[in-house]
Design a protein around this motif. Sequence first.
Motif, PDB file in Angstrom:
ATOM      1  N   LEU A  11      10.205   8.640 -10.049  1.00 32.23           N
ATOM      2  CA  LEU A  11       9.324   9.701  -9.553  1.00 32.23           C
ATOM      3  C   LEU A  11       9.845  10.389  -8.312  1.00 32.23           C
ATOM      4  CD1 LEU A  11       5.762   8.159 -10.050  1.00 32.23           C
ATOM      5  CD2 LEU A  11       7.084   9.598 -11.610  1.00 32.23           C
ATOM      6  N   MET A  12      10.606   9.674  -7.484  1.00 32.22           N
ATOM      7  CA  MET A  12      11.118  10.268  -6.250  1.00 32.22           C
ATOM      8  C   MET A  12      12.303  11.188  -6.503  1.00 32.22           C
ATOM      9  SD  MET A  12      10.793   7.089  -3.599  1.00 32.22           S
ATOM     10  CE  MET A  12       9.307   6.918  -2.616  1.00 32.22           C
ATOM     11  N   HIS A  13      12.765  11.245  -7.748  1.00 29.15           N
ATOM     12  CA  HIS A  13      13.956  12.036  -8.063  1.00 29.15           C
ATOM     13  C   HIS A  13      13.651  13.204  -8.985  1.00 29.15           C
ATOM     14  CE1 HIS A  13      16.349   8.924  -6.138  1.00 29.15           C
ATOM     15  NE2 HIS A  13      15.726   8.032  -6.873  1.00 29.15           N
ATOM     16  N   VAL A  14      12.384  13.490  -9.235  1.00 32.34           N
ATOM     17  CA  VAL A  14      12.028  14.594 -10.128  1.00 32.34           C
ATOM     18  C   VAL A  14      11.237  15.636  -9.343  1.00 32.34           C
ATOM     19  CG1 VAL A  14      12.026  13.138 -12.184  1.00 32.34           C
ATOM     20  CG2 VAL A  14       9.907  13.416 -10.874  1.00 32.34           C
TER      21      VAL A  14
ATOM     22  N   ALA B  32       3.858  15.788 -13.524  1.00 25.80           N
ATOM     23  CA  ALA B  32       4.213  16.150 -14.899  1.00 25.80           C
ATOM     24  C   ALA B  32       4.823  14.966 -15.633  1.00 25.80           C
ATOM     25  CB  ALA B  32       5.171  17.337 -14.901  1.00 25.80           C
ATOM     26  N   VAL B  33       5.640  14.181 -14.938  1.00 26.92           N
ATOM     27  CA  VAL B  33       6.234  12.989 -15.559  1.00 26.92           C
ATOM     28  C   VAL B  33       5.150  11.975 -15.898  1.00 26.92           C
ATOM     29  CG1 VAL B  33       7.752  11.023 -15.151  1.00 26.92           C
ATOM     30  CG2 VAL B  33       8.483  13.311 -14.492  1.00 26.92           C
TER      31      VAL B  33
ATOM     32  N   ALA C 149       3.964  10.573 -19.547  1.00 28.70           N
ATOM     33  CA  ALA C 149       3.857   9.141 -19.824  1.00 28.70           C
ATOM     34  C   ALA C 149       2.477   8.801 -20.381  1.00 28.70           C
ATOM     35  CB  ALA C 149       4.124   8.346 -18.551  1.00 28.70           C
ATOM     36  N   ALA C 150       1.449   9.406 -19.812  1.00 28.68           N
ATOM     37  CA  ALA C 150       0.080   9.140 -20.276  1.00 28.68           C
ATOM     38  C   ALA C 150      -0.109   9.567 -21.724  1.00 28.68           C
ATOM     39  CB  ALA C 150      -0.917   9.863 -19.374  1.00 28.68           C
ATOM     40  N   ARG C 151       0.530  10.660 -22.115  1.00 26.50           N
ATOM     41  CA  ARG C 151       0.414  11.121 -23.501  1.00 26.50           C
ATOM     42  C   ARG C 151       1.179  10.211 -24.462  1.00 26.50           C
ATOM     43  NH1 ARG C 151       1.265  16.101 -20.829  1.00 26.50           N
ATOM     44  NH2 ARG C 151       3.462  16.115 -21.442  1.00 26.50           N
ATOM     45  N   SER C 152       2.200   9.529 -23.957  1.00 24.15           N
ATOM     46  CA  SER C 152       3.097   8.763 -24.828  1.00 24.15           C
ATOM     47  C   SER C 152       2.753   7.293 -24.945  1.00 24.15           C
ATOM     48  CB  SER C 152       4.542   8.886 -24.315  1.00 24.15           C
ATOM     49  OG  SER C 152       4.987  10.226 -24.373  1.00 24.15           O
TER      50      SER C 152
ATOM     51  N   GLU D  27      -3.804   9.980 -10.707  1.00 27.84           N
ATOM     52  CA  GLU D  27      -5.118  10.472 -11.117  1.00 27.84           C
ATOM     53  C   GLU D  27      -5.043  11.936 -11.526  1.00 27.84           C
ATOM     54  OE1 GLU D  27      -7.412   9.459  -7.682  1.00 27.84           O
ATOM     55  OE2 GLU D  27      -7.730   7.374  -8.335  1.00 27.84           O
ATOM     56  N   ARG D  28      -4.221  12.742 -10.851  1.00 30.09           N
ATOM     57  CA  ARG D  28      -4.066  14.142 -11.255  1.00 30.09           C
ATOM     58  C   ARG D  28      -3.390  14.253 -12.614  1.00 30.09           C
ATOM     59  NH1 ARG D  28      -2.617  14.495  -5.911  1.00 30.09           N
ATOM     60  NH2 ARG D  28      -0.395  14.834  -6.359  1.00 30.09           N
TER      61      ARG D  28
END
Length: 237
Positions: free
Chosen positions: A93-96, A101-102, A106-109, A158-159
């Motif tokens: 997460l610190m590199h995107v 959005a990531v 992930a939540a969708r997958s 949460e967002r």
Amino acid sequence: MSEGPRGWGAPLYTAVLEATAVGPGTTLLDLGCGAGLFARAAADRGAVVTGVDTDPAAVAQAAAEVPEGRFAVGTAERPPAGTFDVVAAVQLLMHVPDPVAVLAAAARSGRVTTATVWGREEECDVRLFGEALAPWLGPRPPGGHPLSDPDRLRGAAERAGLVVTRLDEVRCPFDYADEEELLGPLLDSGLGRAVGRRAGPVALRDAVLAHLAPYRTGTGGYRLTNVFRVLVAHRNG
């Protein structure tokens, strides 16, 4: 901050895999799989691993590290099709540009999403490298990455439509056998070479060793201890 010597991630990987109950038959998607070290740890527990990374060379390394897995070049925002038991973003997460959005992808997958980040700068001994270079580079901004703050990490999840069920801390020692192992990656890096040209390699070496002297072990090595945060969440609804 440097990702550290090989093997440093074992305690972090164990914490992630235990927190998400990964075991035989678990389907796991590794976002930003890198060279496949976390994927290897998951596969060793019996997980069926899929990985994705933007770097073709890293994907090739991961495929060699975990030959029983499936790996592809791609982005974390557009993961491979399918539904997974666990989707992991370990040190990604610190590199995107858009961590939310990531996490949303992930939540969708996956049924369960997990992500790890560095702790705050003051919680991580690797900050000492930056402090040693400060005479030539200037002071680093305080605090480190915003997601190092647990409240901001929770807020990002949460967002993304996730419900956070765990937010743990893990301490990982970075063990260096000797001065050469400690200094080698720094001196070989672009930053190290730039400072070396400005300060001279001897001055650079002396500054780093003086700054890290309190962390020298009785065997002549060095141990730097760093905090990482492990988030575990599931889809909202």
